[in-house]
Write a protein that holds these residues in place. Structure first.
Motif, mmCIF file in Angstrom:
data_model
loop_
_atom_site.group_PDB
_atom_site.id
_atom_site.type_symbol
_atom_site.label_atom_id
_atom_site.label_comp_id
_atom_site.label_asym_id
_atom_site.label_seq_id
_atom_site.Cartn_x
_atom_site.Cartn_y
_atom_site.Cartn_z
ATOM 1 N N ILE A 358 7.604 -1.239 1.639
ATOM 2 C CA ILE A 358 6.523 -0.369 1.827
ATOM 3 C C ILE A 358 6.481 -0.053 3.160
ATOM 4 N N ALA A 359 6.794 -0.667 4.190
ATOM 5 C CA ALA A 359 6.950 -0.709 5.663
ATOM 6 C C ALA A 359 8.259 0.549 5.989
ATOM 7 N N ALA A 360 9.125 0.295 5.064
ATOM 8 C CA ALA A 360 10.326 1.246 5.372
ATOM 9 C C ALA A 360 9.978 2.651 4.897
ATOM 10 N N ALA A 361 8.818 2.621 4.077
ATOM 11 C CA ALA A 361 8.507 3.965 3.755
ATOM 12 C C ALA A 361 7.333 4.445 4.421
ATOM 13 N N ASP A 362 7.211 3.827 5.535
ATOM 14 C CA ASP A 362 6.144 4.106 6.814
ATOM 15 C C ASP A 362 4.652 3.711 6.230
ATOM 16 N N GLY A 363 4.575 2.892 5.067
ATOM 17 C CA GLY A 363 3.399 2.416 4.722
ATOM 18 C C GLY A 363 2.967 1.210 5.088
ATOM 19 N N ARG A 364 1.803 0.865 4.550
ATOM 20 C CA ARG A 364 1.115 -0.509 4.738
ATOM 21 C C ARG A 364 0.740 -1.208 3.517
ATOM 22 N N MET A 365 0.840 -2.446 3.522
ATOM 23 C CA MET A 365 0.434 -3.277 2.606
ATOM 24 C C MET A 365 -0.654 -4.408 2.982
ATOM 25 N N PHE A 366 -1.641 -4.458 2.122
ATOM 26 C CA PHE A 366 -2.566 -5.677 2.323
ATOM 27 C C PHE A 366 -2.648 -6.617 1.003
ATOM 28 N N LEU A 367 -2.797 -7.743 1.381
ATOM 29 C CA LEU A 367 -2.901 -8.919 0.163
ATOM 30 C C LEU A 367 -4.246 -9.666 0.317
ATOM 31 N N SER A 368 -4.910 -9.783 -0.535
ATOM 32 C CA SER A 368 -6.229 -10.657 -0.696
ATOM 33 C C SER A 368 -5.803 -11.535 -1.946
ATOM 34 N N SER A 369 -5.913 -12.658 -1.566
ATOM 35 C CA SER A 369 -5.614 -13.569 -2.840
ATOM 36 C C SER A 369 -6.017 -15.134 -2.389
ATOM 37 N N PRO A 370 -7.435 -15.153 -2.586
ATOM 38 C CA PRO A 370 -8.069 -16.407 -2.218
ATOM 39 C C PRO A 370 -7.475 -17.383 -3.360
ATOM 40 N N ARG A 371 -7.760 -18.747 -3.158
ATOM 41 C CA ARG A 371 -7.329 -19.802 -3.976
ATOM 42 C C ARG A 371 -8.613 -19.597 -5.020
ATOM 43 N N GLY A 372 -8.298 -19.677 -6.600
ATOM 44 C CA GLY A 372 -9.274 -19.273 -7.340
ATOM 45 C C GLY A 372 -9.218 -17.835 -7.801
ATOM 46 N N GLY A 373 -8.654 -17.150 -6.946
ATOM 47 C CA GLY A 373 -8.415 -15.522 -7.227
ATOM 48 C C GLY A 373 -9.739 -14.722 -7.159
ATOM 49 N N PRO A 374 -9.818 -13.640 -7.197
ATOM 50 C CA PRO A 374 -8.681 -12.830 -7.836
ATOM 51 C C PRO A 374 -7.806 -12.360 -6.761
ATOM 52 N N THR A 375 -6.557 -11.815 -7.141
ATOM 53 C CA THR A 375 -5.492 -11.310 -6.171
ATOM 54 C C THR A 375 -5.471 -9.765 -6.490
ATOM 55 N N ARG A 376 -5.615 -9.299 -5.206
ATOM 56 C CA ARG A 376 -5.571 -7.779 -4.914
ATOM 57 C C ARG A 376 -4.371 -7.447 -4.057
ATOM 58 N N LEU A 377 -3.745 -6.426 -4.351
ATOM 59 C CA LEU A 377 -2.616 -6.048 -3.476
ATOM 60 C C LEU A 377 -2.763 -4.510 -3.329
ATOM 61 N N ARG A 378 -2.870 -4.213 -2.249
ATOM 62 C CA ARG A 378 -3.166 -2.767 -1.919
ATOM 63 C C ARG A 378 -1.763 -1.954 -1.037
ATOM 64 N N ALA A 379 -1.487 -0.945 -1.499
ATOM 65 C CA ALA A 379 -0.235 -0.358 -0.649
ATOM 66 C C ALA A 379 -0.797 0.804 -0.346
ATOM 67 N N GLU A 380 -0.563 1.493 0.767
ATOM 68 C CA GLU A 380 -0.852 2.769 1.362
ATOM 69 C C GLU A 380 0.581 3.520 1.388
ATOM 70 N N ILE A 381 1.003 4.615 0.940
ATOM 71 C CA ILE A 381 2.291 5.058 0.893
ATOM 72 C C ILE A 381 2.001 6.669 1.506
ATOM 73 N N PRO A 382 2.710 6.760 2.537
ATOM 74 C CA PRO A 382 2.708 8.315 2.910
ATOM 75 C C PRO A 382 3.343 9.145 1.714
ATOM 76 N N CYS A 383 2.623 10.170 1.489
ATOM 77 C CA CYS A 383 3.342 11.149 0.430
ATOM 78 C C CYS A 383 3.247 12.695 0.600
ATOM 79 N N ARG A 384 2.932 12.976 1.812
ATOM 80 C CA ARG A 384 3.209 14.311 2.017
ATOM 81 C C ARG A 384 4.853 14.604 2.206
ATOM 82 N N PRO A 385 5.109 15.729 1.640
ATOM 83 C CA PRO A 385 6.472 16.203 1.507
ATOM 84 C C PRO A 385 7.309 15.726 2.919
#
Lengths: 391, 229
Positions: A358-385
């Motif tokens: 994701i970083a190579a695509a100039d984007g960012r990744m966020f992870l939230s995964s506390p014990r017991g759940g739930p797991t959330r993975l978020r990615a922001e990826i630039p997609c302007r041509p």
């Protein structure tokens, strides 16, 4: 080894320094800066002394100073090339002019002073035979001392010009230049990698897969001619079964190298396809404005695929959810599961690979995964041509 | 080896080896191959010239190697609503299947199979016959994917019922399902009644194609995508 700056030249071969071009370059460097400052000063003095009144004189002086300052910034960028052979600096707008103003109004006087003092003393000594009061002894020793001091003078001139150049570079050079270059080169690498995968996919599709499919049909045809129950029929039947297995394996391999559905049908279809293959039921909430740039689609697909695989392997989740939206040229991708959580970004884990990608695509990744759940993975990826094709 | 009903067929496939293999195969079973071409434009021309009953087309062909076969098939079905189309692909994928099902709702047979099925000569010829009879035929791989991700009522099906459901979705008649599973037709009918009851679908429709569409629609629609109505 060629010295790239005057300071390098001074440090590497101090004894040879007066014989190189560097002292001359340094002198021109100091005189251009000092010359402009002197010209501005003389203009101001002339304006104030001129007989057209106080107000006009001050106005004209301010104009002259402004003009000098405006000229000084670009001049600083240009004359840096005299003492440093590295490429020219990119323009930096306000900062260039600010530095130019400081330079012409204050620092350039030091340039001028260093040049005048360093050259003035040996100059006076060299000219001593022309002094009417000079004794004959002075007429002989004066020029000798002057010539020696002239050689010595190259050192302060070179040193000061070198220091000034270094200051100019550190003020005017872009701060994050190297960092950006690293990210870009990484993006290029990912791009090259992806292009190569596509090529392999195409080659396999057009080559081995076509032939195997044809072989499969031939074997099917051959079985028609063989008497049922014969040894030959059994052999051909086994060969046919092997060919079918090979085809199924090749199909899987091609899908993993580069999913055709992604390049042909886009992210939406590809995400539905992997969701359909996931052992955990996946809810899809996908909104996309048509096709995105290929690099963004590939990254998003890779993230979704990896996140779903992780969820199936480690989370024990009963359900996953994939959500995508595009806002202001950024693709927001979220993969959630209702599993046990506790996912960590550790060296060598799939999540680290995801973050890198994701970083190579100039984007960012966020992870939230506390014990017991739930797991959330978020990615922001630039997609302007333009954001992605720039490299 | 004769097909129950000889068909006039046009083939579009850019791989020469496979194209020749298919021509041989179809002729071997008594069908008439009016033309065998290598790209979408040639397919359009050949169908307009020969007016076949069935088109067998590769999805990915020159010049762009994307979905020329599918697009040509759509154009042709719009021109000749009774034209049966069997699309072959090196890989199968759900959205393709859905688009095909939608375009095939006009009544003409539509099929979507992996290319490697052509090698299972008997089954392939069977599928050709079914598509020509106006039945929707979807590759077992698509059905497997659709079945694999479903939960809810599908979980209550017995393994045998899932097998029967997959065969129903592939467009087989009760008799064909019975033959494959080596059971009686009465047993198949009983399984089908059980499946339809568990899924809350209306009682069995003797018209095989309507049954296929009902089952596939169910599989497609069941809890898959919230955004889709």
């Amino acid at each position: 080894m060629i010295s790239r700056t005057v300071l390098e030249a001074l440090g590497r071969a101090p004894l040879r320094f007066p014989l190189t071009a560097w002292p001359w370059r340094s002198l021109v460097y100091l005189l251009t800066g000092g010359g402009l400052a002197a010209a501005v000063y003389l203009t101001v003095a002339a304006m104030l002394a001129a007989p057209f009144g106080r107000v006009t004189g001050v106005l004209c002086s301010v104009l002259a100073i402004g003009f000098g300052a405006a000229l000084s910034g670009p001049l600083e960028r240009w004359r840096l090339g005299l003492v440093e052979l590295d490429g020219p600096l990119p323009p930096r707008g306000r900062r260039t002019y600010g530095y130019g103003a400081v330079s012409v109004l204050a620092v350039a006087w030091a340039d001028l002073a260093v040049a005048l003092v360093s050259l003035g003393i040996p100059g006076i000594l060299l000219l001593s035979p022309l002094q009417p009061t000079a004794t004959s002894w002075e007429k002989v020793t004066g020029p000798i001392a002057g010539a020696m001091l002239l050689i010595v003078a190259t050192y302060p001139i070179g040193a000061w010009a070198g220091v000034r150049g270094a200051v100019t570079r550190s003020v005017l050079a872009p701060k994050d230049g190297e960092l950006r270059e690293v990210v870009r080169s990484r993006a290029r690498l990912v791009d090259a990698f992806e292009t190569e995968r596509r090529r392999i996919e195409r080659d396999l599709h057009d080559g081995a897969q076509q032939r195997l499919v044809a072989l499969n049909v031939r074997l099917g045809l051959a079985t028609l001619d063989l008497p049922e129950g014969s040894v030959a029929a059994k052999e051909v039947g086994e060969a046919h079964a092997l060919a079918k297995e090979a085809l199924a394996e090749l199909r899987e391999l091609i899908r993993n190298v580069h999913p055709q559905v992604l390049s042909e049908r886009g992210l939406h279809a590809a995400v539905r396809d992997i969701a359909g293959r996931s052992p955990i039921p996946v809810d899809l909430d996908i909104e996309l404005p048509g096709r995105l740039p290929a690099a963004a689609e590939t990254t998003a697909f890779f993230v979704t695929s990896e996140a779903l695989t992780n969820a199936a392997k480690h989370s024990g989740a009963a359900r996953c959810r994939v959500r995508t939206r595009v806002q202001e040229g950024v693709l927001h991708l979220e993969v959630t599961d209702n599993g046990v959580g506790g996912a960590e970004i550790k060296a060598g884990s799939g999540l680290t690979g995801l973050a890198d990608r994701i970083a190579a695509a100039d984007g960012r990744m966020f992870l939230s995964s506390p014990r017991g759940g739930p797991t959330r993975l978020r990615a922001e990826i630039p997609c302007r041509p333009s954001a992605l094709s720039e490299s | 080896m004769q097909a129950e009903r000889p068909l006039r067929i046009v083939i579009a496939e850019d791989g020469v080896l496979l194209r020749e293999g298919m021509v041989q195969l179809l002729e071997r079973f008594g069908h008439e191959v009016s033309a065998a071409v290598g790209d979408g434009d040639a397919l359009l021309a050949a169908v307009r010239e020969h007016r076949p009953e069935l088109v067998v087309a590769d999805v990915r062909m020159p010049p762009d190697f994307t979905d020329e076969g599918l697009r040509a098939a759509r154009v042709l079905q719009a021109e000749q609503p009774d034209l049966a189309v069997l699309v072959l692909s090196q890989y199968v994928e759900q959205t393709f299947a859905e688009e095909l099902l939608e375009s095939g709702e006009g009544g003409a047979g539509t099929g979507y199979l992996l290319k490697e099925r052509v090698g299972d000569v008997g089954e392939f010829m069977d599928a050709v016959g079914r598509v020509a009879d106006g039945i929707t035929v979807v590759d077992p791989e698509v059905v497997r994917q659709l079945l694999a991700r479903r939960r809810g009522p599908l979980e209550r099906l017995t393994p045998r019922e899932r097998e029967v459901l997959a065969l129903m979705a592939e467009g087989h008649s009760n008799a064909a399902i019975a033959r494959r599973l080596v059971v009686t037709e009465a047993a198949v009918a009983k399984h089908i009644a059980g499946i339809l009851h568990k899924l809350g679908l209306p009682a069995d429709d003797p018209e095989v194609n309507r049954r296929v569409v009902a089952v596939l629609t169910y599989l497609r629609g069941e809890g898959s995508e919230e955004m889709r109505a």
